[in-house]
Design a protein around this motif. Structure first.
Motif, PDB file in Angstrom:
ATOM      1  N   GLY A 115       0.824  -1.206   0.000  1.00  0.00           N
ATOM      2  CA  GLY A 115       0.000   0.000   0.000  1.00  0.00           C
ATOM      3  C   GLY A 115       0.858   1.255   0.000  1.00  0.00           C
ATOM      4  O   GLY A 115       2.074   1.198   0.169  1.00  0.00           O
ATOM      5  N   ILE A 116       0.214   2.378  -0.218  1.00  0.00           N
ATOM      6  CA  ILE A 116       0.934   3.664  -0.242  1.00  0.00           C
ATOM      7  C   ILE A 116       0.478   4.513   0.939  1.00  0.00           C
ATOM      8  O   ILE A 116      -0.719   4.726   1.131  1.00  0.00           O
ATOM      9  CB  ILE A 116       0.615   4.444  -1.551  1.00  0.00           C
ATOM     10  N   VAL A 117       1.437   4.971   1.725  1.00  0.00           N
ATOM     11  CA  VAL A 117       1.140   5.922   2.804  1.00  0.00           C
ATOM     12  C   VAL A 117       1.875   7.216   2.484  1.00  0.00           C
ATOM     13  O   VAL A 117       3.086   7.194   2.231  1.00  0.00           O
ATOM     14  CB  VAL A 117       1.597   5.368   4.172  1.00  0.00           C
ATOM     15  N   GLU A 118       1.103   8.318   2.441  1.00  0.00           N
ATOM     16  CA  GLU A 118       1.737   9.618   2.178  1.00  0.00           C
ATOM     17  C   GLU A 118       1.203  10.652   3.166  1.00  0.00           C
ATOM     18  O   GLU A 118      -0.011  10.712   3.395  1.00  0.00           O
ATOM     19  CB  GLU A 118       1.435  10.076   0.736  1.00  0.00           C
ATOM     20  N   ASN A 119       2.097  11.429   3.735  1.00  0.00           N
ATOM     21  CA  ASN A 119       1.718  12.460   4.711  1.00  0.00           C
ATOM     22  C   ASN A 119       0.790  11.914   5.785  1.00  0.00           C
ATOM     23  O   ASN A 119      -0.243  12.509   6.102  1.00  0.00           O
ATOM     24  CB  ASN A 119       1.034  13.650   4.012  1.00  0.00           C
ATOM     25  N   GLY A 120       1.140  10.749   6.287  1.00  0.00           N
ATOM     26  CA  GLY A 120       0.355  10.189   7.392  1.00  0.00           C
ATOM     27  C   GLY A 120      -0.995   9.645   6.989  1.00  0.00           C
ATOM     28  O   GLY A 120      -1.836   9.348   7.834  1.00  0.00           O
ATOM     29  N   LYS A 121      -1.222   9.522   5.675  1.00  0.00           N
ATOM     30  CA  LYS A 121      -2.523   9.001   5.217  1.00  0.00           C
ATOM     31  C   LYS A 121      -2.329   7.776   4.328  1.00  0.00           C
ATOM     32  O   LYS A 121      -1.439   7.753   3.476  1.00  0.00           O
ATOM     33  CB  LYS A 121      -3.266  10.078   4.403  1.00  0.00           C
ATOM     34  N   TYR A 122      -3.191   6.791   4.531  1.00  0.00           N
ATOM     35  CA  TYR A 122      -3.176   5.603   3.682  1.00  0.00           C
ATOM     36  C   TYR A 122      -3.925   5.920   2.388  1.00  0.00           C
ATOM     37  O   TYR A 122      -5.081   6.354   2.415  1.00  0.00           O
ATOM     38  CB  TYR A 122      -3.835   4.429   4.415  1.00  0.00           C
ATOM     39  N   LYS A 123      -3.239   5.721   1.224  1.00  0.00           N
ATOM     40  CA  LYS A 123      -3.833   6.145  -0.049  1.00  0.00           C
ATOM     41  C   LYS A 123      -4.425   4.985  -0.854  1.00  0.00           C
ATOM     42  O   LYS A 123      -4.952   5.204  -1.933  1.00  0.00           O
ATOM     43  CB  LYS A 123      -2.744   6.797  -0.937  1.00  0.00           C
ATOM     44  N   GLY A 124      -4.245   3.793  -0.372  1.00  0.00           N
ATOM     45  CA  GLY A 124      -4.750   2.650  -1.148  1.00  0.00           C
ATOM     46  C   GLY A 124      -3.602   1.761  -1.573  1.00  0.00           C
ATOM     47  O   GLY A 124      -2.427   2.067  -1.329  1.00  0.00           O
ATOM     48  N   LEU A 125      -3.949   0.633  -2.228  1.00  0.00           N
ATOM     49  CA  LEU A 125      -2.920  -0.290  -2.696  1.00  0.00           C
ATOM     50  C   LEU A 125      -2.096   0.355  -3.795  1.00  0.00           C
ATOM     51  O   LEU A 125      -2.638   1.140  -4.583  1.00  0.00           O
ATOM     52  CB  LEU A 125      -3.570  -1.568  -3.245  1.00  0.00           C
ATOM     53  N   ALA A 126      -0.821   0.033  -3.869  1.00  0.00           N
ATOM     54  CA  ALA A 126       0.055   0.616  -4.892  1.00  0.00           C
ATOM     55  C   ALA A 126      -0.524   0.384  -6.276  1.00  0.00           C
ATOM     56  O   ALA A 126      -0.488   1.263  -7.142  1.00  0.00           O
ATOM     57  CB  ALA A 126       1.453   0.019  -4.788  1.00  0.00           C
ATOM     58  N   SER A 127      -1.102  -0.793  -6.477  1.00  0.00           N
ATOM     59  CA  SER A 127      -1.638  -1.126  -7.798  1.00  0.00           C
ATOM     60  C   SER A 127      -2.764  -0.180  -8.206  1.00  0.00           C
ATOM     61  O   SER A 127      -3.022   0.012  -9.387  1.00  0.00           O
ATOM     62  CB  SER A 127      -2.123  -2.576  -7.806  1.00  0.00           C
ATOM     63  N   GLN A 128      -3.447   0.406  -7.199  1.00  0.00           N
ATOM     64  CA  GLN A 128      -4.531   1.339  -7.524  1.00  0.00           C
ATOM     65  C   GLN A 128      -4.068   2.794  -7.404  1.00  0.00           C
ATOM     66  O   GLN A 128      -4.346   3.611  -8.269  1.00  0.00           O
ATOM     67  CB  GLN A 128      -5.723   1.099  -6.589  1.00  0.00           C
ATOM     68  N   LEU A 139      -1.317  -1.118  15.525  1.00  0.00           N
ATOM     69  CA  LEU A 139      -0.165  -0.513  14.834  1.00  0.00           C
ATOM     70  C   LEU A 139      -0.631   0.198  13.568  1.00  0.00           C
ATOM     71  O   LEU A 139      -0.137   1.280  13.231  1.00  0.00           O
ATOM     72  CB  LEU A 139       0.876  -1.581  14.486  1.00  0.00           C
ATOM     73  N   SER A 140      -1.585  -0.405  12.856  1.00  0.00           N
ATOM     74  CA  SER A 140      -2.105   0.231  11.632  1.00  0.00           C
ATOM     75  C   SER A 140      -2.723   1.577  11.971  1.00  0.00           C
ATOM     76  O   SER A 140      -2.497   2.574  11.279  1.00  0.00           O
ATOM     77  CB  SER A 140      -3.172  -0.655  10.974  1.00  0.00           C
ATOM     78  N   LYS A 141      -3.495   1.586  13.047  1.00  0.00           N
ATOM     79  CA  LYS A 141      -4.162   2.813  13.466  1.00  0.00           C
ATOM     80  C   LYS A 141      -3.136   3.896  13.787  1.00  0.00           C
ATOM     81  O   LYS A 141      -3.293   5.056  13.408  1.00  0.00           O
ATOM     82  CB  LYS A 141      -4.982   2.503  14.711  1.00  0.00           C
ATOM     83  N   ALA A 142      -2.075   3.505  14.480  1.00  0.00           N
ATOM     84  CA  ALA A 142      -1.066   4.487  14.880  1.00  0.00           C
ATOM     85  C   ALA A 142      -0.197   4.915  13.706  1.00  0.00           C
ATOM     86  O   ALA A 142       0.395   5.986  13.724  1.00  0.00           O
ATOM     87  CB  ALA A 142      -0.189   3.901  15.992  1.00  0.00           C
ATOM     88  N   TYR A 143      -0.101   4.082  12.671  1.00  0.00           N
ATOM     89  CA  TYR A 143       0.848   4.352  11.583  1.00  0.00           C
ATOM     90  C   TYR A 143       0.330   5.393  10.596  1.00  0.00           C
ATOM     91  O   TYR A 143       1.073   6.269  10.158  1.00  0.00           O
ATOM     92  CB  TYR A 143       1.183   3.067  10.833  1.00  0.00           C
ATOM     93  N   ALA A 144      -0.957   5.293  10.232  1.00  0.00           N
ATOM     94  CA  ALA A 144      -1.487   6.232   9.231  1.00  0.00           C
ATOM     95  C   ALA A 144      -3.001   6.278   9.305  1.00  0.00           C
ATOM     96  O   ALA A 144      -3.638   5.264   9.602  1.00  0.00           O
ATOM     97  CB  ALA A 144      -1.056   5.804   7.824  1.00  0.00           C
ATOM     98  N   ASP A 145      -3.557   7.431   8.995  1.00  0.00           N
ATOM     99  CA  ASP A 145      -5.020   7.544   8.940  1.00  0.00           C
ATOM    100  C   ASP A 145      -5.547   6.628   7.855  1.00  0.00           C
ATOM    101  O   ASP A 145      -5.027   6.614   6.737  1.00  0.00           O
ATOM    102  CB  ASP A 145      -5.433   8.991   8.590  1.00  0.00           C
ATOM    103  N   GLY A 146      -6.580   5.908   8.189  1.00  0.00           N
ATOM    104  CA  GLY A 146      -7.238   5.075   7.174  1.00  0.00           C
ATOM    105  C   GLY A 146      -6.623   3.699   7.033  1.00  0.00           C
ATOM    106  O   GLY A 146      -7.167   2.831   6.350  1.00  0.00           O
ATOM    107  N   LEU A 147      -5.466   3.464   7.662  1.00  0.00           N
ATOM    108  CA  LEU A 147      -4.797   2.171   7.474  1.00  0.00           C
ATOM    109  C   LEU A 147      -5.517   1.039   8.200  1.00  0.00           C
ATOM    110  O   LEU A 147      -5.636  -0.075   7.682  1.00  0.00           O
ATOM    111  CB  LEU A 147      -3.342   2.271   7.949  1.00  0.00           C
TER     112      LEU A 147
END
Ligand SMILES: Nc1nc2c(c(=O)[nH]1)N[C@H]1C(S)=C(S)[C@@H](COP(=O)(O)OP(=O)(O)OC[C@H]3O[C@@H](n4cnc5c(=O)[nH]c(N)nc54)[C@H](O)[C@@H]3O)O[C@H]1N2
Ligand SMILES: Nc1nc2c(c(=O)[nH]1)N[C@H]1C(S)=C(S)[C@@H](COP(=O)(O)OP(=O)(O)OC[C@H]3O[C@@H](n4cnc5c(=O)[nH]c(N)nc54)[C@H](O)[C@@H]3O)O[C@H]1N2
Ligand SMILES: [Mo]
Length: 837
Positions: free
Chosen positions: A415-428, A568-576
């Motif tokens: 997946g892609i995490v940018e600026n503390g936000k989960y953006k979706g799977l890399a493929s998407q 850990l997902s919750k702490a790592y990025a919003d939406g993760l």
């Protein structure tokens, strides 16, 4: 709908606490923990019935007994739940003080500090992000090899990979420890990995085989467990084999539990360890030179025999691989080698083999040579003939049942995490090529699992592997969940050096294992008896779908791996966390989904005549569903279709045939793996010149444990000698050293030293000693392992450039009586700063 149902379940659970109202009045799966009574559950060691009283485990017993062969692993539940637990999330003192300069050289000897769970989560999320940002995803190693516990949801390795993938990628591993050499060579030879595939069915063997050879295998020990949960059928079939009157031949340097089980019904041939390839070559030479081999089979079903012959006959190297030649190497009389060859040629023979001999230097060779020998016998694909590489494991050969197979949690993808936000799977989130480069960033660096210490110590170094080149990444962050690599990986002292190199090490563990002690941050996790799950039984048979119902409340605030990685997902990025949990699925939501995969398939197949009820109803019954084999699976013969028509049913090799000579391997041009099976001298063995030590050490799998699991239970009282792991040594050897049964001994070589208790007996040949793998490493103080961890003495080099498997059955050691006061055993004590449970 989902939320409503969950709310309702909560209500149901609350109401059911009220006396007089039986809980089954309420819809929904009952997850209340029973305080008094019997509970059905399952583990690697089989389907179990636990008895609890006032919320405590009193005993655990097998759910069924299909044979008279005992399995004491099944009666350890209470010890596993109550002993040696990690009682709180903890951080190593120097790491807590300064995570940027954490004194990694103190791992294993530093003090520990208890922290709040929420703080440990924040710390790991922050440091993981830091390492990823500074050094890239290839610096995060989460290969996390291990045998953890059974279960389709609480699979720590897959959950770790799911979290590491979705949060941005990691480096993993290739292959495994079990069959590192065979699973790479076999596809070149027969087009499939063989080691994890269904075997010619046991009923066929029992009906048709005249001779059964057990070549380096100890099924009476290794069938106590399965990767999922044992279905107990393997023991039943070996009992039938024992009573069948067939000729049974055991080829093993030691008279193992299996030898003792067969007693005088089996013959024992005891070669020197690691010399089986030479012995097989001697047999092949005898068969060829006497014309006793199947020329038609060789012509129609194999390729390259003609290119192997000059080597066999000594035309290419002036050394005929005769029985006489073999005898000098393996220590078996020439006449015995020749007789064995004649016996298996003259009779329908099943050549069963275990895996120990491929966990040795040049471990690619023995199984390749075994297939070559079987080809010369010409019985491959006939009922009861040929070879089988998995009769000793997970009940291989127990016929496959017709029924349903459970779904399970998956590792998702990067997946892609940018600026503390989960953006979706890399493929998407990323398109086309860019996505691919993201996905490749981790997988390009994956290396063979048993090269882990070398990889950590040598960033940037290139490894040759099966025709490819792999560059080791610069690993700076290790996360391990569900394995005990400090005890299980070869050459502990080098491995400890490796583990002291990265900046951060995180471990999820139940117990204070040596691996937990080598971490910076540990999360205490639940045992499989403190949560709900599902498993199949019998990895090949798929005989049962078994509920694994929670037996007792979670102990010491331990959390499920699912919970830890969700947090850990919750702490790592919003939406993760939404991605990780697929929108908040609970334990029971997942289990219902996994169950439905099987139930829908079963219910759609009316021919089965089985109806699986709705999940809640099934779960509340707390019983397994059992499926039956079919007429086809009971009479199934491995490679029968290939034998019937080698063109239509070609093997997956380049030629479609059995490759006794492989052009693919020839093209790799390796000096340590030729294009046909060949005898190579191992780095250390009894026949070498200038032996660095006296005895060959074999480190077999432990009978009263699963690797290191259960070393901390009372089963240890049955086998420990002088309060250490037993070292089996021949009577004559012991006498020469002045060692008596029960003595404390020191076992050592250039790589390390351990204490062990002498078990003196004629069940092992002179010159060979046995220390079972899996005793918890206990040597962080001065390097002397006080518990007898075999890997303190083993060698950490690869089988060859082809497979890079581990060589844990190769290595020489010295033995002497231990003088002086016996040091205190500390293997099962909590480290400094931590509480003992
Ligand atoms: N010398 C020598 N060494 C060997 C071998 C040999 O023959 N000789 N054999 C090799 C082979 S084939 C194998 S497969 C490996 C096995 O090596 P490992 O798989 O590393 O060994 P295990 O002792 O099974 O370690 C499993 C760990 O997982 C923990 N665990 C159990 N359940 C859970 C859970 O739910 N969550 C978490 N987080 N942890 C859990 C257990 O407490 C235990 O510490 O050893 C290899 N090492
Ligand atoms: N109880 C129990 N069962 C287990 C496990 C466990 O830890 N405990 N582990 C499971 C796992 S992960 C695996 S991979 C399998 C392992 O299964 P295997 O690899 O087959 O088991 P090992 O115990 O290593 O070795 C089997 C036999 O080979 C013999 N042997 C060793 N070296 C040689 C040799 O050079 N030549 C010959 N001819 N024989 C040799 C040993 O003496 C031993 O009796 O077992 C599985 N089953
Ligand atoms: Mo294994």
């Amino acid at each position: 709908m989902k939320t409503n149902r969950r709310e309702f379940l909560k209500l149901g659970a609350a109401l059911s606490l009220a006396p007089m109202l039986p809980s089954n009045l309420f819809a929904g799966a009952n997850t209340q923990v029973v305080k008094n009574g019997e509970i059905f559950t399952a583990a690697h060691w089989g389907m179990l019935k636990a008895t609890v009283k006032d919320g405590k485990i009193i005993s655990s017993k097998p759910y069924q007994t299909l044979s008279k062969i005992p399995n004491p692993l099944q009666d350890t539940m209470a010890d596993l739940v109550y002993k040696t637990r990690i009682t709180a999330p903890m951080v190593r003192k120097s790491y807590l003080e300064n995570p940027d300069s954490p004194k990694p050289e103190l791992r294993g000897i530093d003090e520990w500090v208890e922290v709040k769970y929420e703080d440990a989560i924040k710390l790991v999320a922050r440091e993981l992000k830091k390492t990823r940002e500074q050094k890239g995803m290839q610096s995060i190693f989460a290969g996390s090899y291990g045998w953890y516990s059974s279960g389709k949801l609480h699979n720590p390795r897959i959950l770790l990979h799911r979290f590491m993938n979705l949060s941005g990628g990691f480096v993993g591993t290739l292959g495994d420890y079990s069959t590192g050499a065979s699973q790479v060579i076999m596809p070149h030879v027969v087009g499939s990995i063989e080691v994890y595939e269904q075997q010619t069915s046991w009923p066929v063997v029992l009906e048709h085989s005249k001779v059964v050879v057990l070549w380096g295998m100890n099924p009476i020990s290794t069938l106590r467990i399965a990767w999922s949960a044992t279905d107990d059928q393997g023991f039943k079939y070996f009992e039938q084999l024992k009573d069948s009157g067939k000729e049974i031949i055991i080829i093993d340097p030691l008279w193992s539990e299996t030898g003792k089980f067969f007693g005088d019904k089996a013959k024992w041939i005891a070669p020197r360890p690691n010399t089986d390839t030479a012995m097989m070559l001697g047999m092949a030479h005898h068969l060829y030179t006497t014309g006793k081999y199947d020329k038609e089979f060789i012509a129609n079903y194999t390729t390259g025999f003609d290119k192997f012959l000059p080597y066999l006959l000594g035309k290419s190297d002036k050394t005929p691989k005769s029985a006489k030649w073999a005898s000098k190497i393996c220590g078996i009389k020439e006449s015995v080698i020749k007789n064995l060859a004649e016996t298996i040629y003259a009779n329908r023979t099943m050549l069963m083999s275990g895996w120990a001999m491929q966990r040795a230097h040049h471990g690619e060779q023995p199984h390749w040579m075994l297939v070559t020998l079987a080809s010369m016998l010409g019985q491959i694909g006939l009922p009861g003939g040929g070879f089988g590489l998995s009769y000793h494991y997970s009940n291989g050969g127990a016929p496959t049942c017709a029924g349903g197979v459970l779904g399970g949690i998956n590792a998702a993808s990067v997946g892609i995490v940018e600026n503390g936000k989960y953006k979706g799977l890399a493929s998407q989130a990323k398109g086309g090529e860019s996505a691919q480069s993201w996905l490749n960033a981790g997988t390009d660096y994956a290396f063979p699992v048993a090269r882990v210490a070398e990889a950590i110590l040598n960033p940037g170094k290139t490894l040759e592997h099966n025709g490819t080149k792999i560059t080791y990444p610069d690993i700076d962050f290790i996360y391990w969940a569900g394995g005990n690599p400090i005890t299980q990986h070869q050459d502990v002292n080098t491995n400890i050096k490796a583990w002291r190199r990265p900046r951060t090490v995180v471990v999820n563990e139940i117990y204070w294992t040596p691996t937990a002690k080598m971490a910076d941050i540990v999360f205490p996790v639940t045992t499989q008896y403190e949560r709900n799950d599902l498993t199949m039984t019998g990895d090949y048979s798929n005989q049962n779908i078994a509920p694994m119902k929670q037996v007792v409340e979670k102990q010491h605030g331990a959390k499920d791996d699912y919970q830890i990685f969700s947090d850990l997902s919750k702490a790592y990025a919003d939406g993760l966390v939404e991605a990780f949990t697929e929108g908040g699925k609970t334990e029971m939501d997942w289990l219902e989904e996994f169950y439905n995969v099987a139930a829908n398939a079963v219910n759609a197949n009316t021919a089965l005549g089985i109806t699986m009820p709705k999940f809640d109803e099934w779960w509340n019954k707390n019983e397994p569903t059992t499926f039956a084999p079919t007429l086809e699976s009971e009479s199934w013969v491995r490679m029968a279709e290939f034998r019937e028509d080698p063109i239509l049913n070609a093997l997956g090799t380049p030629s479609g045939l059995i490759e006794i000579y492989s052009d693919t391997i020839a093209a790799m041009n390796y000096d340590d793996c030729a294009a046909h099976p060949k005898w190579f001298e191992p780095v250390e063995w009894l026949g070498m010149k200038n032996k660095p030590a006296k005895f060959h050490l074999i480190t077999v799998h432990p009978t009263d444990r699963l690797h290191s699991q259960q070393n901390n239970t009372s089963l240890r009282d049955n086998y420990a000698i002088a309060n250490r792991e037993p070292l089996l040594i021949n009577t004559k050897d012991a006498a020469k050293l002045g060692i008596k049964n029960g003595d404390l001994v020191r076992v050592y070589n250039a790589r390390g030293e351990v204490l062990a208790g002498a078990e003196v007996s004629d069940d092992i040949i002179p010159g060979v000693v046995r220390l079972r793998e899996g005793a918890w490493y206990d040597g962080f103080g001065d390097g002397l392992c006080k518990n007898g961890c075999a890997n303190t003495l083993t060698i950490d080099i690869p089988t060859s450039k082809l497979a890079n498997g581990n060589i844990s059955h190769t290595g020489l050691v010295n033995v002497e009586k231990y003088k002086g006061a016996a040091p205190e055993l500390t293997a099962f004590k909590a480290p400094k700063g931590a509480k003992n449970s």
